[in-house]
Design a protein around this motif. Structure first.
Motif, PDB file in Angstrom:
ATOM      1  N   TYR A 178      46.447   6.399  24.875  1.00 36.76           N
ATOM      2  CA  TYR A 178      46.954   7.753  25.093  1.00 36.76           C
ATOM      3  C   TYR A 178      47.504   7.843  26.508  1.00 36.76           C
ATOM      4  O   TYR A 178      46.874   7.383  27.453  1.00 36.76           O
ATOM      5  N   TYR A 199      49.681  10.370  29.466  1.00 37.70           N
ATOM      6  CA  TYR A 199      49.905  11.759  29.861  1.00 37.70           C
ATOM      7  C   TYR A 199      50.769  11.809  31.118  1.00 37.70           C
ATOM      8  O   TYR A 199      50.724  10.906  31.955  1.00 37.70           O
ATOM      9  N   TYR A 201      51.311  14.694  34.204  1.00 39.92           N
ATOM     10  CA  TYR A 201      50.920  15.945  34.842  1.00 39.92           C
ATOM     11  C   TYR A 201      51.785  16.123  36.081  1.00 39.92           C
ATOM     12  O   TYR A 201      52.311  15.152  36.631  1.00 39.92           O
ATOM     13  N   PHE A 253      49.391  20.170  33.173  1.00 43.70           N
ATOM     14  CA  PHE A 253      49.735  19.251  32.102  1.00 43.70           C
ATOM     15  C   PHE A 253      51.197  19.428  31.703  1.00 43.70           C
ATOM     16  O   PHE A 253      51.691  20.552  31.573  1.00 43.70           O
ATOM     17  N   GLU A 313      51.386  16.262  22.253  1.00 40.39           N
ATOM     18  CA  GLU A 313      51.242  17.639  22.718  1.00 40.39           C
ATOM     19  C   GLU A 313      52.117  17.840  23.948  1.00 40.39           C
ATOM     20  O   GLU A 313      52.337  16.915  24.709  1.00 40.39           O
ATOM     21  N   PHE A 360      51.974  12.880  38.187  1.00 38.24           N
ATOM     22  CA  PHE A 360      50.918  11.919  37.907  1.00 38.24           C
ATOM     23  C   PHE A 360      50.998  11.454  36.459  1.00 38.24           C
ATOM     24  O   PHE A 360      51.150  12.256  35.538  1.00 38.24           O
ATOM     25  N   ASN A 398      44.177   6.997  28.766  1.00 42.37           N
ATOM     26  CA  ASN A 398      42.788   6.793  28.358  1.00 42.37           C
ATOM     27  C   ASN A 398      42.723   6.017  27.047  1.00 42.37           C
ATOM     28  O   ASN A 398      43.694   5.951  26.288  1.00 42.37           O
ATOM     29  N   LEU A 399      41.548   5.446  26.816  1.00 38.13           N
ATOM     30  CA  LEU A 399      41.277   4.737  25.575  1.00 38.13           C
ATOM     31  C   LEU A 399      41.136   5.740  24.452  1.00 38.13           C
ATOM     32  O   LEU A 399      40.916   6.916  24.666  1.00 38.13           O
ATOM     33  N   GLN A 403      40.283  10.222  31.622  1.00 42.69           N
ATOM     34  CA  GLN A 403      41.669   9.916  31.914  1.00 42.69           C
ATOM     35  C   GLN A 403      41.739   9.313  33.310  1.00 42.69           C
ATOM     36  O   GLN A 403      41.230   9.890  34.272  1.00 42.69           O
ATOM     37  N   TYR A 404      42.404   8.157  33.390  1.00 42.37           N
ATOM     38  CA  TYR A 404      42.561   7.481  34.664  1.00 42.37           C
ATOM     39  C   TYR A 404      43.974   7.734  35.168  1.00 42.37           C
ATOM     40  O   TYR A 404      44.941   7.511  34.443  1.00 42.37           O
ATOM     41  N   PHE A 405      44.048   8.185  36.404  1.00 40.53           N
ATOM     42  CA  PHE A 405      45.314   8.614  36.981  1.00 40.53           C
ATOM     43  C   PHE A 405      45.940   7.521  37.835  1.00 40.53           C
ATOM     44  O   PHE A 405      45.242   6.758  38.518  1.00 40.53           O
ATOM     45  N   GLY A 406      47.269   7.497  37.819  1.00 41.47           N
ATOM     46  CA  GLY A 406      48.007   6.680  38.766  1.00 41.47           C
ATOM     47  C   GLY A 406      48.071   7.362  40.113  1.00 41.47           C
ATOM     48  O   GLY A 406      47.613   8.501  40.268  1.00 41.47           O
TER      49      GLY A 406
END
Lengths: 114, 114
Positions: free
Chosen positions: B31, B33, B35, B45, B56, B91, B95-96, B103-106
């Protein structure tokens, strides 16, 4: 829609002391996740701690712990033995169950003073 | 430790120009995202992406935005015709699947529109 409120725009704490950051949220969901993210001056978003709503036990990660009060919809972060490196913006975030977007509060700017 | 990477770290563009922001999520994450964070404000988001399609999107993600996963590793955000108000930190996060929702952000891309 979910909302997250952080009522303390700024806080300060002496090095080695303990500080608590407040967060409340509003949701009609029964299963959800709550997170605290740290954003230092570099602006990287770093996950500090997470809490699953179905777990009654409060999460702990080293010097960081939470006080999760589901009925009150409250999720505060306690930082023990504060260090200068803890100086950052702290964001509380809510996520519905499933791989859904995070909803963030406005953040609390924490300054740790030597 | 695997991490999310983003390029460029800072992009300056003129109003009306197209920009592409690039992200490489953690390799086994499913997944993705985007932001954004306007300076001094909370993280908002934009869009989530799973299985090669948008899962979404928020009301911010209008027709000037698009996302793509052009190959097995990159995840891009395109802004077709930038406006001054698009200036923000963007950003990427991933996530898995399967119940692990952190959620892991850059590190973010700072976009400045002049």
């Amino acid at each position: 829609a979910q909302t997250v409120t952080q009522s303390q725009p700024e806080m300060s704490v002496q090095e080695a002391e303990t500080v608590t950051l407040s967060c409340t949220y509003d949701t009609s969901e029964n299963n959800y996740y709550l997170f605290w993210y740290k954003q230092p001056p570099s602006r990287q978003m770093i996950l500090v701690i997470r809490q699953e709503a179905y777990k009654q036990q409060n999460a702990t990660e080293n010097r960081f712990s939470v006080n999760f009060q589901k009925a009150a919809k409250s999720f505060s972060l306690k930082i023990s033995d504060s260090q200068l490196g803890d100086t950052a913006m702290y964001f509380c975030a809510f996520m519905k169950e499933g791989n859904t977007p995070l909803v963030f509060g406005k953040g609390t700017r924490l300054s740790v003073i030597a | 430790e695997p991490e999310v990477t983003q390029t460029p770290s800072h992009q300056v563009t003129q109003m009306g120009q197209e920009v592409i922001l690039r992200c490489v999520p953690i390799s086994n994450h499913l997944y993705f995202y985007w932001y954004r964070q306007i300076l001094g404000q909370k993280v908002e988001f934009l869009v989530s992406f799973y299985n090669n399609e948008i899962s979404e999107k928020s009301e911010i993600f209008d027709d000037q935005f698009s996302v793509e996963r052009p190959d097995g590793s990159n995840f891009t955000l395109k802004i077709r015709s930038t406006k001054l108000e698009d200036s923000a930190m963007y950003f990427c996060a991933s996530n898995l699947a399967g119940g692990i929702y952190e959620q892991y952000f850059g590190p973010g891309t700072r976009l400045t529109v002049t």
